[in-house]
Write a protein that holds these residues in place. Structure first.
Motif, PDB file in Angstrom:
ATOM      1  N   GLU A  56       0.832  -1.205   0.000  1.00 54.92           N
ATOM      2  CA  GLU A  56       0.000   0.000   0.000  1.00 54.92           C
ATOM      3  C   GLU A  56       0.868   1.256   0.000  1.00 54.92           C
ATOM      4  N   ASP A  57       1.924   1.243   0.823  1.00 54.54           N
ATOM      5  CA  ASP A  57       2.837   2.389   0.865  1.00 54.54           C
ATOM      6  C   ASP A  57       3.499   2.607  -0.491  1.00 54.54           C
ATOM      7  N   ALA A  58       3.909   1.508  -1.127  1.00 56.53           N
ATOM      8  CA  ALA A  58       4.553   1.612  -2.441  1.00 56.53           C
ATOM      9  C   ALA A  58       3.590   2.209  -3.468  1.00 56.53           C
ATOM     10  N   LYS A  59       2.324   1.819  -3.402  1.00 57.90           N
ATOM     11  CA  LYS A  59       1.320   2.368  -4.327  1.00 57.90           C
ATOM     12  C   LYS A  59       1.118   3.861  -4.100  1.00 57.90           C
ATOM     13  N   LEU A  60       1.160   4.279  -2.841  1.00 58.32           N
ATOM     14  CA  LEU A  60       1.011   5.701  -2.521  1.00 58.32           C
ATOM     15  C   LEU A  60       2.163   6.523  -3.082  1.00 58.32           C
ATOM     16  N   VAL A  61       3.356   5.930  -3.098  1.00 60.95           N
ATOM     17  CA  VAL A  61       4.551   6.641  -3.553  1.00 60.95           C
ATOM     18  C   VAL A  61       4.611   6.714  -5.074  1.00 60.95           C
ATOM     19  N   GLY A  62       4.249   5.631  -5.745  1.00 60.51           N
ATOM     20  CA  GLY A  62       4.297   5.651  -7.203  1.00 60.51           C
ATOM     21  C   GLY A  62       3.887   4.332  -7.816  1.00 60.51           C
ATOM     22  N   GLU A  63       3.585   4.375  -9.087  1.00 60.49           N
ATOM     23  CA  GLU A  63       3.171   3.177  -9.813  1.00 60.49           C
ATOM     24  C   GLU A  63       4.381   2.305 -10.153  1.00 60.49           C
ATOM     25  N   GLY A  64       4.166   1.012 -10.153  1.00 59.24           N
ATOM     26  CA  GLY A  64       5.192   0.085 -10.611  1.00 59.24           C
ATOM     27  C   GLY A  64       6.321  -0.185  -9.637  1.00 59.24           C
ATOM     28  N   ILE A  65       6.172   0.206  -8.382  1.00 57.87           N
ATOM     29  CA  ILE A  65       7.216  -0.066  -7.387  1.00 57.87           C
ATOM     30  C   ILE A  65       6.933  -1.425  -6.774  1.00 57.87           C
TER      31      ILE A  65
END
Length: 133
Positions: A56-65
């Motif tokens: 979820e945190d990765a999605k908040l930061v940016g796509e494709g992480i």
């Protein structure tokens, strides 16, 4: 009336800020430094984040992480080991804590941790009056 609006604005801003990811954490996610994220979490004696939470945190930061959870857990273990020192366990005793939280694994490692906890706990009992002294 104006003061009330300012206070409400500050309150809402504070709530929104609590939901955001810190700049340092965001930078580590963008750079894929999952090991350091784990170290940081463990170093503070906090429980490891669930993989879903990191996603979820990765999605908040940016796509494709993508999340490397195994690397995160390795870093977390390193952080916990640096947090769970003899002095920390003694502090648990001085605070009267029977549970060692993320440091429970230290109970079985060697008797020195138990000795340090006992010293702290005896100090707690003598200062707190729990033992009737």
């Amino acid at each position: 009336m104006m003061i009330k609006q300012v206070v409400i604005g500050l309150f809402i801003g504070g709530l929104l800020q609590g939901c955001s990811i810190s700049n340092a954490r965001q930078s580590l996610i963008v750079n894929g430094d999952w090991y350091q994220l784990g170290v940081n979490k463990g170093r503070w004696g906090e429980k490891a984040a669930a993989e879903e939470s990191l996603l979820e945190d990765a999605k908040l930061v940016g796509e494709g992480i993508s999340v490397d959870y195994q690397t995160y857990l390795q870093g977390y273990q390193k952080g916990v080991e640096s947090y769970c020192t003899l002095e920390q366990v003694k502090q648990f005793g001085m605070e009267g804590k029977m549970e060692w939280g993320v440091c429970e694994f230290r109970r079985d490692e060697d008797g020195l941790y138990k000795i340090f906890w006992q010293q702290g706990f005896e100090r707690y009992v003598s200062f707190d009056g729990v033992g009737g002294h």
